[in-house]
Scaffold this motif. Structure first.
Motif, short mmCIF file in Angstrom:
data_model
loop_
_atom_site.label_atom_id
_atom_site.label_comp_id
_atom_site.label_asym_id
_atom_site.label_seq_id
_atom_site.Cartn_x
_atom_site.Cartn_y
_atom_site.Cartn_z
N VAL A 1 0.88 -1.17 0.00
CA VAL A 1 0.00 0.00 0.00
C VAL A 1 0.91 1.21 0.00
CG1 VAL A 1 -1.83 1.25 1.19
CG2 VAL A 1 -1.74 -1.25 1.36
N LYS A 2 0.75 2.05 -1.02
CA LYS A 2 1.57 3.26 -1.17
C LYS A 2 3.06 2.95 -1.09
CE LYS A 2 0.34 7.08 0.65
NZ LYS A 2 0.00 8.09 1.66
N GLY A 3 3.45 1.82 -1.67
CA GLY A 3 4.86 1.45 -1.73
C GLY A 3 5.39 0.71 -0.52
N GLU A 4 4.63 0.62 0.55
CA GLU A 4 5.05 -0.13 1.74
C GLU A 4 4.61 -1.59 1.57
OE1 GLU A 4 4.82 1.51 5.89
OE2 GLU A 4 3.42 2.86 4.85
N VAL A 5 5.51 -2.52 1.81
CA VAL A 5 5.22 -3.94 1.65
C VAL A 5 4.94 -4.55 3.03
CG1 VAL A 5 6.07 -6.18 0.86
CG2 VAL A 5 6.65 -4.09 -0.41
N PHE A 6 3.83 -5.29 3.09
CA PHE A 6 3.41 -5.93 4.33
C PHE A 6 3.31 -7.43 4.13
CE2 PHE A 6 1.70 -1.65 4.26
CZ PHE A 6 2.14 -1.15 5.48
N ASP A 7 3.71 -8.18 5.16
CA ASP A 7 3.57 -9.63 5.16
C ASP A 7 2.21 -9.96 5.77
OD1 ASP A 7 3.60 -12.39 5.98
OD2 ASP A 7 5.79 -12.35 5.86
N ASP B 1 0.95 -3.74 -5.50
CA ASP B 1 0.52 -2.51 -4.83
C ASP B 1 -0.75 -2.09 -5.56
OD1 ASP B 1 -0.01 0.20 -4.09
OD2 ASP B 1 2.08 0.41 -3.46
N ALA B 2 -1.87 -2.31 -4.92
CA ALA B 2 -3.18 -2.00 -5.49
C ALA B 2 -3.84 -0.86 -4.70
CB ALA B 2 -4.06 -3.24 -5.49
N SER B 3 -3.03 0.13 -4.35
CA SER B 3 -3.49 1.22 -3.47
C SER B 3 -4.81 1.85 -3.92
CB SER B 3 -2.42 2.31 -3.38
OG SER B 3 -1.28 1.83 -2.72
N GLN C 1 -11.47 -4.53 -10.65
CA GLN C 1 -11.19 -4.95 -12.03
C GLN C 1 -10.12 -4.06 -12.66
OE1 GLN C 1 -14.61 -4.46 -11.06
NE2 GLN C 1 -14.58 -6.60 -10.48
N THR C 2 -10.29 -2.74 -12.54
CA THR C 2 -9.39 -1.81 -13.25
C THR C 2 -8.54 -0.95 -12.32
OG1 THR C 2 -11.18 -0.17 -13.36
CG2 THR C 2 -10.93 -1.67 -15.25
N HIS C 3 -8.72 -1.06 -11.01
CA HIS C 3 -8.00 -0.19 -10.09
C HIS C 3 -6.96 -0.92 -9.23
CE1 HIS C 3 -10.92 3.47 -10.10
NE2 HIS C 3 -10.46 3.16 -11.30
N LEU C 4 -6.52 -2.08 -9.66
CA LEU C 4 -5.47 -2.81 -8.92
C LEU C 4 -4.12 -2.23 -9.32
CD1 LEU C 4 -6.91 -6.42 -9.18
CD2 LEU C 4 -6.96 -4.89 -7.20
N THR C 5 -3.92 -0.96 -8.97
CA THR C 5 -2.74 -0.20 -9.36
C THR C 5 -2.32 0.74 -8.24
OG1 THR C 5 -1.89 1.41 -10.96
CG2 THR C 5 -4.25 1.48 -10.52
N HIS C 6 -1.08 1.19 -8.31
CA HIS C 6 -0.59 2.18 -7.36
C HIS C 6 -0.87 3.61 -7.84
CE1 HIS C 6 2.74 1.68 -10.21
NE2 HIS C 6 3.10 2.92 -9.90
N ASP C 7 -1.52 3.75 -8.98
CA ASP C 7 -1.83 5.06 -9.57
C ASP C 7 -2.92 5.75 -8.76
OD1 ASP C 7 -2.48 7.23 -11.16
OD2 ASP C 7 -2.67 6.06 -13.01
N LEU C 8 -2.55 6.82 -8.06
CA LEU C 8 -3.51 7.55 -7.22
C LEU C 8 -3.96 8.85 -7.87
CD1 LEU C 8 -1.86 7.03 -3.70
CD2 LEU C 8 -3.61 5.64 -4.85
N ILE D 1 4.30 6.43 -13.10
CA ILE D 1 3.07 6.54 -13.89
C ILE D 1 3.28 7.66 -14.90
CG2 ILE D 1 0.60 7.05 -13.82
CD1 ILE D 1 1.27 4.45 -12.36
N ASP D 2 3.05 7.40 -16.15
CA ASP D 2 3.15 8.42 -17.18
C ASP D 2 2.02 9.42 -16.94
OD1 ASP D 2 3.06 10.00 -19.47
OD2 ASP D 2 3.08 8.32 -20.87
#
Length: 141
Positions: A40-46, A67-69, A78-85, A120-121
């Protein structure tokens, strides 16, 4: 309780790891011998302790290995499994931060490091919200 203390001690002693998105994808819960990570937001959690939820076939498995923030606040899986905020409201950004805090403070999940997110472009389209009503198609004549 002893196991919980051992888990916490292990998490505290562990040095942060840095993963690429491709490396993070290897921890998606499909391999029962590997831990399950999400970001989440670049932080990795176990989140291995939640294997029934985050592992293969689990109700939250779409979050694992990535990262699907964006999806944490939109609920669009479906379409928002991305880190693009991009394009999110301040309230939605706060929601995403709330989820990061949830994982940071969780008694069974713990932070293991960060993921290097591909930029992200800024000229690329903002992900389409799968929860928006779809315009009706014109009737055929």
């Amino acid at each position: 309780m002893h196991t919980l203390f051992a888990s916490v001690a292990t998490a505290v002693q562990r040095k942060d790891i840095v993963l690429t998105q491709k490396e993070l994808a290897l921890y998606d819960g499909s391999d029962p011998t590997k831990n399950i990570y999400l970001a989440v937001k670049g932080e990795v959690f176990d989140v291995t302790a939640g294997r029934p939820y985050y592992g293969k076939g689990g109700g939250y498995s779409f979050f694992s290995g990535r990262d699907a923030s964006r999806a944490y606040t939109t609920g669009c899986f479906q379409t928002h499994l991305t880190h693009d905020l991009r394009g999110l409201t301040p309230h939605q950004i706060a929601d995403v931060e709330g989820w990061a805090k949830f994982y940071r403070d969780h008694p069974k999940y713990f932070r293991v490091g960060t993921v290097v997110l591909e930029p992200i472009d800024p000229n690329s389209p903002i992900p389409v919200d799968c929860n928006q009503p779809v315009a009706a198609k014109p009737a055929s004549s």
